[in-house]
Design an enzyme around this catalytic site. Structure first.
Site, PDB file in Angstrom:
ATOM      1  N   CYS A 268       0.836  -1.206   0.000  1.00  0.00           N
ATOM      2  CA  CYS A 268       0.000   0.000   0.000  1.00  0.00           C
ATOM      3  C   CYS A 268       0.869   1.253   0.000  1.00  0.00           C
ATOM      4  O   CYS A 268       1.836   1.351   0.766  1.00  0.00           O
ATOM      5  CB  CYS A 268      -0.910  -0.003   1.228  1.00  0.00           C
TER       6      CYS A 268
ATOM      7  N   CYS B  11       0.494   4.960   6.784  1.00  0.00           N
ATOM      8  CA  CYS B  11      -0.138   4.808   8.101  1.00  0.00           C
ATOM      9  C   CYS B  11       0.845   4.159   9.075  1.00  0.00           C
ATOM     10  O   CYS B  11       1.370   3.070   8.823  1.00  0.00           O
ATOM     11  CB  CYS B  11      -1.394   3.967   7.984  1.00  0.00           C
TER      12      CYS B  11
ATOM     13  N   CYS C 205       0.497   0.417  10.250  1.00  0.00           N
ATOM     14  CA  CYS C 205       0.097  -0.603   9.292  1.00  0.00           C
ATOM     15  C   CYS C 205       1.254  -1.422   8.718  1.00  0.00           C
ATOM     16  O   CYS C 205       2.162  -0.864   8.085  1.00  0.00           O
ATOM     17  CB  CYS C 205      -0.664   0.042   8.141  1.00  0.00           C
TER      18      CYS C 205
ATOM     19  N   CYS D 127     -16.353  -9.764   5.451  1.00  0.00           N
ATOM     20  CA  CYS D 127     -15.708  -8.491   5.133  1.00  0.00           C
ATOM     21  C   CYS D 127     -14.440  -8.747   4.322  1.00  0.00           C
ATOM     22  O   CYS D 127     -13.680  -9.663   4.633  1.00  0.00           O
ATOM     23  CB  CYS D 127     -15.355  -7.750   6.418  1.00  0.00           C
TER      24      CYS D 127
ATOM     25  N   CYS E 143     -19.257  -6.540   3.456  1.00  0.00           N
ATOM     26  CA  CYS E 143     -18.556  -5.298   3.751  1.00  0.00           C
ATOM     27  C   CYS E 143     -17.222  -5.338   3.023  1.00  0.00           C
ATOM     28  O   CYS E 143     -16.580  -6.390   2.963  1.00  0.00           O
ATOM     29  CB  CYS E 143     -18.335  -5.150   5.260  1.00  0.00           C
TER      30      CYS E 143
ATOM     31  N   CYS F  28     -19.426   1.921   7.619  1.00  0.00           N
ATOM     32  CA  CYS F  28     -18.688   1.287   8.712  1.00  0.00           C
ATOM     33  C   CYS F  28     -17.467   2.161   8.968  1.00  0.00           C
ATOM     34  O   CYS F  28     -16.581   2.257   8.119  1.00  0.00           O
ATOM     35  CB  CYS F  28     -18.279  -0.133   8.312  1.00  0.00           C
TER      36      CYS F  28
ATOM     37  N   ARG G 280     -18.316  -2.567  17.117  1.00  0.00           N
ATOM     38  CA  ARG G 280     -17.575  -3.794  16.818  1.00  0.00           C
ATOM     39  C   ARG G 280     -16.256  -3.836  17.591  1.00  0.00           C
ATOM     40  O   ARG G 280     -15.418  -2.937  17.467  1.00  0.00           O
ATOM     41  CB  ARG G 280     -17.325  -3.904  15.308  1.00  0.00           C
TER      42      ARG G 280
END
Length: 345
Positions: A71, A75, A78, A115, A146, A206, A278
């Site tokens: 990616c 972040c 991550c 998901c 999702c 979400c 969640r």
């Protein structure tokens, strides 16, 4: 002997008599909730929870990484970021049939929600078509769907709606003020714009965040405030505890106290009473007692499976045993309307 003062603090804010879904929360009100004595806060959250949900039921979800690593976002939490040396090998987008086989296995194991997360800044149109085929296939199994694919424009959101997508996940991660300490490659407004595109397309939202990233209480207040003052509350609010991964900038960060984590769950439940709250990443490092407190405070969803995208998750047998010990059962029916952000571990 000096008497102990057990009077209620000035910030005490009773909410038991209110069943309103509000989008006008102030930071001062949310701070006052965090400041309540722990037992009082959990009691109020449990009372709010019971007004709208069966407190003995949790929704079982499964989260699959359909495209891992590489990616371009930076972040700090991550392991999938190309900016960090974590030893994670990037992979291509999974084949549709392999994803559907995973979804069927998840359903057979008791999940009612599936998901799918892809480590992209935003999806390419040809990849989006494959994801739409996955959504259609999972829906055909009778499961709630999702996905989390990064930023979406309005046209992409509409295409996912056409495929029958139930929820789109795109977390805010933290407060607007602390965000720049965690991510520099996309702005807070970028995230809000994606949420707006998803909402306008008619897809359920979400959206939650991560705690334990070195933020302070005011940032947890700011994160909840941003979520609870959106024009419409997210139907799904994942609250994640940071999972530290070797090679990421947040590896070695001081762990958040478990009581503070439960407080965050409770305040999310009170301020967003109709949302699914969640209990997401970080359960592998939580005691059974901490998770039980989270359920008491209003969490009503967990993720089954050995992984949450790339990090460890409690094994399904242990989760089943825990729910049995607590006298809790799973929601087996798909609700009307997900998962963490694909870069949220």
């Amino acid at each position: 002997m000096t008497a102990i003062d057990i009077s209620r603090p000035a910030a005490f804010t009773p909410v038991l008599d209110s069943d309103d879904v509000r989008t006008d929360w102030t930071r001062a009100e949310i701070q006052a909730l965090f400041d309540l004595p722990f037992t009082e806060l959990v009691f109020q959250a449990a009372a709010v929870h019971r007004r709208r949900f069966d407190p003995t039921q949790v929704q079982i979800s499964t989260l699959l990484s359909i495209k891992t690593g590489g990616c371009p976002e930076d972040c700090a939490y991550c392991p999938q970021s190309a900016h960090h040396e974590t030893g994670l090998k990037a992979s291509k987008l999974m084949e549709v049939q392999k994803v559907l086989a995973e979804a069927k296995a998840a359903k057979d194991a008791g999940a009612s929600r599936f998901c799918m997360g892809a480590a992209w800044r935003s999806p390419k149109d040809q990849d989006l078509e494959s994801v739409c085929a996955m959504v259609e296939g999972v829906k055909a199994l009778g499961m709630e769907t999702c996905v989390t694919l990064g930023m979406l424009n309005s046209g992409q959101a509409l295409r996912l709606k056409e495929a029958g997508l139930d929820y789109y996940n795109h977390n805010l991660d933290t407060s607007p003020e602390y965000y720049g300490n965690i991510i520099t490659t996309r702005t807070y407004q970028d995230r809000l714009d994606t949420l707006s595109n998803v909402r306008e397309a008619g897809i359920n939202v979400c959206c939650g965040g991560i705690v334990g990233m070195g933020e302070d209480l005011t940032d947890r207040v700011g994160m909840i405030h941003t979520l609870a003052t959106l024009p419409q509350h997210p139907e799904s609010v994942p609250i994640n505890m940071l999972v530290q991964v070797d090679g990421t900038p947040l590896d070695g960060e001081a762990a958040l106290d478990a009581i503070d984590f439960v407080r965050t769950i409770a305040v999310a439940r009170i301020t967003m009473p109709a949302s699914m709250v969640r209990l997401s990443a970080g359960r592998e490092g939580m005691s059974d007692e901490t998770q039980a407190l989270c359920f008491l405070a209003g969490a009503n969803s967990i993720f089954y499976g050995p992984k949450l995208l790339t990090t460890a998750n409690p094994v399904a047998d242990h989760d089943k045993q825990l729910l049995a010990r607590l006298g809790m059962t799973s929601m087996n029916v798909v609700e009307e309307g997900c998962a963490e952000d694909a870069c949220d571990h």
